[in-house]
Design a protein around this motif. Structure first.
Motif, PDB file in Angstrom:
ATOM      1  N   LYS B  35      60.382 -81.176   5.244  1.00 45.91           N
ATOM      2  CA  LYS B  35      60.663 -81.677   6.591  1.00 45.91           C
ATOM      3  C   LYS B  35      62.161 -81.980   6.745  1.00 45.91           C
ATOM      4  O   LYS B  35      62.786 -81.605   7.730  1.00 45.91           O
ATOM      5  CB  LYS B  35      59.836 -82.939   6.842  1.00 45.91           C
ATOM      6  N   ARG B  36      62.719 -82.622   5.744  1.00 52.46           N
ATOM      7  CA  ARG B  36      64.140 -82.961   5.799  1.00 52.46           C
ATOM      8  C   ARG B  36      65.035 -81.723   5.880  1.00 52.46           C
ATOM      9  O   ARG B  36      66.071 -81.730   6.523  1.00 52.46           O
ATOM     10  CB  ARG B  36      64.538 -83.727   4.528  1.00 52.46           C
ATOM     11  N   CYS B  37      64.639 -80.686   5.134  1.00 49.55           N
ATOM     12  CA  CYS B  37      65.506 -79.503   5.012  1.00 49.55           C
ATOM     13  C   CYS B  37      65.175 -78.432   6.038  1.00 49.55           C
ATOM     14  O   CYS B  37      65.929 -77.460   6.164  1.00 49.55           O
ATOM     15  CB  CYS B  37      65.371 -78.887   3.620  1.00 49.55           C
ATOM     16  N   GLY B  38      64.066 -78.600   6.746  1.00 43.66           N
ATOM     17  CA  GLY B  38      63.671 -77.561   7.691  1.00 43.66           C
ATOM     18  C   GLY B  38      63.187 -76.297   7.004  1.00 43.66           C
ATOM     19  O   GLY B  38      63.416 -75.188   7.473  1.00 43.66           O
ATOM     20  N   ILE B  39      62.551 -76.461   5.839  1.00 44.20           N
ATOM     21  CA  ILE B  39      62.051 -75.318   5.051  1.00 44.20           C
ATOM     22  C   ILE B  39      60.567 -75.579   4.798  1.00 44.20           C
ATOM     23  O   ILE B  39      60.155 -76.735   4.668  1.00 44.20           O
ATOM     24  CB  ILE B  39      62.842 -75.218   3.720  1.00 44.20           C
TER      25      ILE B  39
END
Lengths: 208, 208
Positions: B35-39
């Motif tokens: 979620k943090r990295c958008g992956i």
């Protein structure tokens, strides 16, 4: 599905092919493209094979046709409208750099600092960010390049999306939610340096 | 062989994990990293699986341990010595940007224009290019970042290689021969914009 890496290499092929055409090479071999781009011949052939038959069997590719075909795949057309958000050192460097690409049209730059506004950088005017609405309505830019600190990234993304910008490139990597209908890209310079470190490190490891 | 894309994503994970640790998250789930990295979570798990067993079964990863492990893989250590070649707008922006990374040590910048020399940018001194030999001998930088036009790229690469620089990052894409013992990387901003155009174009095609 065409691999991301292939699409990225198309931009590189395009640059090399334009050089070939400028030098009068109307037919190019994959080995010549490979040499110019620093990519292996077999990878060049594999990449280009995703897009159908451009080649003349055993005789290479017609340079002009290959350029047009790649431009069509990527969606390159005359005067791609670009705006730059942030007119600090990075914003100024980006204007000069991107102005050199003939099919990019740098419409304007925007900054929230009044002192940076009203000036012209390499022929591109800097406006106050409050004028973005008005100017994008008139000029309909396709892409915004963000040369701003990461702290206001989400807000800026949402705002640009609301103004109809379809592509956004950011130099500040940050945990953000990509707005609907927007393609977001990051240029992470620190990550590129770290990738070099990894390769230096691995090379050391194998030569021990 | 670990895929290039995985190595590149490790740098992104590292940034996200540091944020997690700063916020007191001593254990992180792959879904939180994702979620943090958008992956996607599955890609995070797949990427991390290349490097052995960091996880606590069903309970996530120990943040600090994962950070250390990734740093070790990449080869990050304290005070990675970096020099900047070119002290124009891009060079200045790079100094400010890279100075923010705690384990990067920007040793010095170099320019061939005497007028730009002798000043200090964000605490980094600008020297004349003729002093490169002397300063690299003393400080042994690992990486050089080139903020110079493409026309003198080959010459600069060969020269830096002869001075023992192991990694070089260039912002000017050009057809060059990479010197032996050097890892060369390109940051091609125009190509990143073209990749966004391709994705915008493809999205239009599929929503017709």
């Amino acid at each position: 599905m065409i691999p991301e890496a292939t699409i990225r290499r198309l931009s590189i092929y395009l640059r090399c092919l334009r050089h070939s055409l400028e030098e009068g090479e109307e037919i190019v071999l994959s080995s010549e493209i490979a040499k110019r781009c620093g990519i292996s011949s077999s990878l060049v052939r594999k990449d280009l094979s995703y897009f159908g038959e451009f080649g003349i069997k055993g005789r290479g590719y017609r340079t002009g046709e290959l350029i047009s075909a790649i431009e069509k795949i990527i969606g390159i057309h005359d005067k791609i409208g670009i705006i730059i958000i942030g007119a600090g050192n990075l914003g100024r460097a980006l204007i000069r750099h991107l102005n050199e690409i003939p099919y990019f049209h740098i419409i304007a730059a925007f900054d929230k600092n009044q002192e940076k506004c009203g000036i012209s950088i390499d022929g591109v005017e800097v406006f106050h960010i409050s004028q973005l609405s008005e100017i994008t309505k008139k000029t309909r830019p396709e892409v915004a390049v963000l040369a701003i600190p990461p702290d206001s990234l989400q807000e800026t993304l949402d705002w640009l999306a609301a103004h109809g910008i379809k592509g956004i490139l950011s130099f500040a990597l940050s945990s953000v939610k990509t707005p609907k209908n927007v393609e977001l890209g990051f240029v992470e310079i620190a990550a590129e340096i770290e990738y070099l470190l990894y390769k230096i490190n691995r090379r050391r490891g194998t030569t021990k």
